[in-house]
Design a protein around this motif. Structure first.
Motif: not given
Lengths: 339, 339
Positions: A307-323
């Motif tokens: 749903n995010d139009k910016s598509k930032s994931y194409l150029t940056e690395k998005i990491v979410e860590k689960i504890e």
DNA sequence: TTGTACGCGTTATCAC
DNA sequence: GTGATAACGCGTACAA
């Protein structure tokens, strides 16, 4: 199969009117209560079900999330992760479709995926080069790819469990119980992958200067019951941290065979918290990987990216860590005094 | 997204020609090698991927099989079954879509399913009344429904494992080892469901006139560790047959706690052959349910029904049984002489 | 409220 | 024989 045409005919109204009512656009389009009711009644009576395929084709968007993985069998991981994905997607109207991943046959996989125009893909255990190729190709079609494992790459979306922290926590737990000679049970292959679990072990022993604690060398290449029993019987370690629950169960077996008491003479920890581990003898202290929450978090993240139009994931690395968190059961106890 | 229009434009040919070539109709429609090549090259170059949605809409057939189940988590069953389904469908071009089943909310489930026009559905652990309703509704739309459990109904398609035979085999195995006092560990709920596993036990003890063998009454309602330990310690049985592997593992734990040796003083069998059971102490004798083959068989059967125009499943009950087999490990041994 | 165009690929039918 | 034209399937969007 009943279509809006049938309903239009039956009610004597036009297709557009029927469509508007049946898709709830009755507010913005302003259609009288009477016809609205009439149409709804007819739809019910005739047994109308909107053709999702047609809907998707015309809107150009699908409500399908692909789960790309090599094999679902043999373990309860994937089932639990899928549970989480389904649970989270239920509310948003998304469905999960299973795509088989065959290592090295990326082009085939890509054709399959792209042909079906999923809104996004969640991948499990796809290797580095394949991931990169798939990621870039899907990017061309605007299909985001989320991985459940970390990959050495400078872009993309990752929702991963904090495996390193988990193993470190296990080491700390043992340290606090007085253990100084801690062995780590893993195999060479995962060593070479620079697995986070190995890192976690090294972090732990470095932090506390446990010079006598090592990755158990004998088990790197062969981990048959004989070798395991020999290692356990040698009492070179007062505790063994394992990279999986299954490996921990093997150690328990070897200890039983060698007549070494757990946790009296040897402490053991696992990794994952499978359903079976609390039924072990003794119940296993292990690191809980919250599979279902993991799947849920992945799905949430993927939906937000869709749903995010910016598509930032194409150029940056998005990491979410689960504890992850250590579950103390009965396979760990204060260190047995070794000579 | 590249479409056949783009390719038509690019090559200066018509859409129909492109379509014919790209869907391999080049034989029946007779199109020259040259144009054929030209089109294929262009498709490659432009990065064409056939829009599966459009294809499905126009042909009216989908390549989707729905897997309807309540919850995939917490066990490795479903993962392994899904593996089998995927494995079998891979070759036929079918994909598996996951549909969440919520007990009692059949109408919602039906709308979901019908809207997406799957070619067929495989259901896991859907209860009797819901199954009946779903079966009949889907029948109206020509969508076959296959169940992985038996249901008391006079129509439909069933691919089930021979659970009763499996438990009987466990009893026979113990009988041949000299056991006469055999207990069956299950709970009241599954008893009331007239589960095949209970039947299998009763068949076994009836056949050999084992009047001292019974469904363990204490465990029908409460199976906490305390009760288990008491039952095991009482030595009322020389062997305990369990309806699941997890229950068998509980018995092993209780035996360890009670100081009762397995298999020396007590033999134990499980059911399923989960990955963990060969890592038990001792490795568990159990009934192997071949989950992956089960999924494969179900998928094969479903595909055959989809392609069978006679639709005989609407009026008769089609049942295919998957054989299970006893895996002898180390939790069973000759009967300990009881007073 | 309704007519009309549109999306994407398939399948007759038709002309060269 | 080769290829083009047109209608079709189902629902949506927008102008009338």
């Amino acid at each position: 199969m009943v279509t809006i045409n049938d309903i239009a005919q039956n009610t004597g109204l036009s297709r557009s009117t029927v469509s508007a009512v049946l898709s709830g656009k009755t507010e913005s389009i302003r259609i009288s209560q009477t016809t609205s009711e009439l149409i709804r009644k007819a739809a019910d009576r005739l047994g109308y079900h909107r053709n999702s395929l047609a809907y998707q084709m015309v809107t150009g968007t699908t409500n399908v999330i692909g789960f790309l993985s090599e094999d679902l069998g043999g373990t309860e991981f994937t089932g639990a992760i899928l549970s989480g994905i389904m649970c989270e997607s239920a509310g948003s109207g998304y469905y999960t479709k299973l795509f088989p991943y065959t290592r090295g046959h990326v082009e085939k996989n890509l054709t399959d995926i792209i042909g079906q125009r999923p809104a996004g893909i969640i991948s499990f255990a796809v290797n580095q080069p394949d991931f990169e190729r798939i990621f870039d190709q899907l990017a061309k079609f605007g299909i985001p790819l989320l991985s459940l494992q970390n990959i050495e790459i400078n872009r993309g979306i990752f929702v991963i469990t904090a495996d390193a922290d988990g193993v470190t926590a296990a080491v700390e737990h043992l340290y606090s119980l007085g253990h100084r000679k801690i062995g780590f049970f893993t195999n060479r292959k995962s060593m070479e992958l620079k697995s986070p679990r190995n890192e976690g072990f090294l972090n732990g022993i470095t932090k506390h200067n446990l010079s006598e604690s090592v990755v158990i060398p004998e088990l790197l290449d062969t981990a048959d019951m004989e070798t395991l029993t020999r290692v356990v019987a040698s009492k070179s370690y007062t505790a063994i941290v394992c990279d999986t629950d299954y490996n921990a169960m093997r150690i328990l077996q070897a200890a039983a065979k060698a007549g070494v008491k757990v946790p009296g003479e040897l402490s053991v920890t696992g990794f994952a918290n499978l359903a079976a581990v609390e039924l072990c003898i003794p119940p296993l202290t292990t690191v809980l990987q919250p599979f279902t929450q993991w799947g849920m978090a992945a799905m949430r993240k993927l939906l937000s990216v869709i749903n995010d139009k910016s598509k930032s994931y194409l150029t940056e690395k998005i990491v979410e860590k689960i504890e992850v968190k250590l579950i103390e059961r009965e396979s760990t106890a204060p260190a047995y005094p070794v000579n």
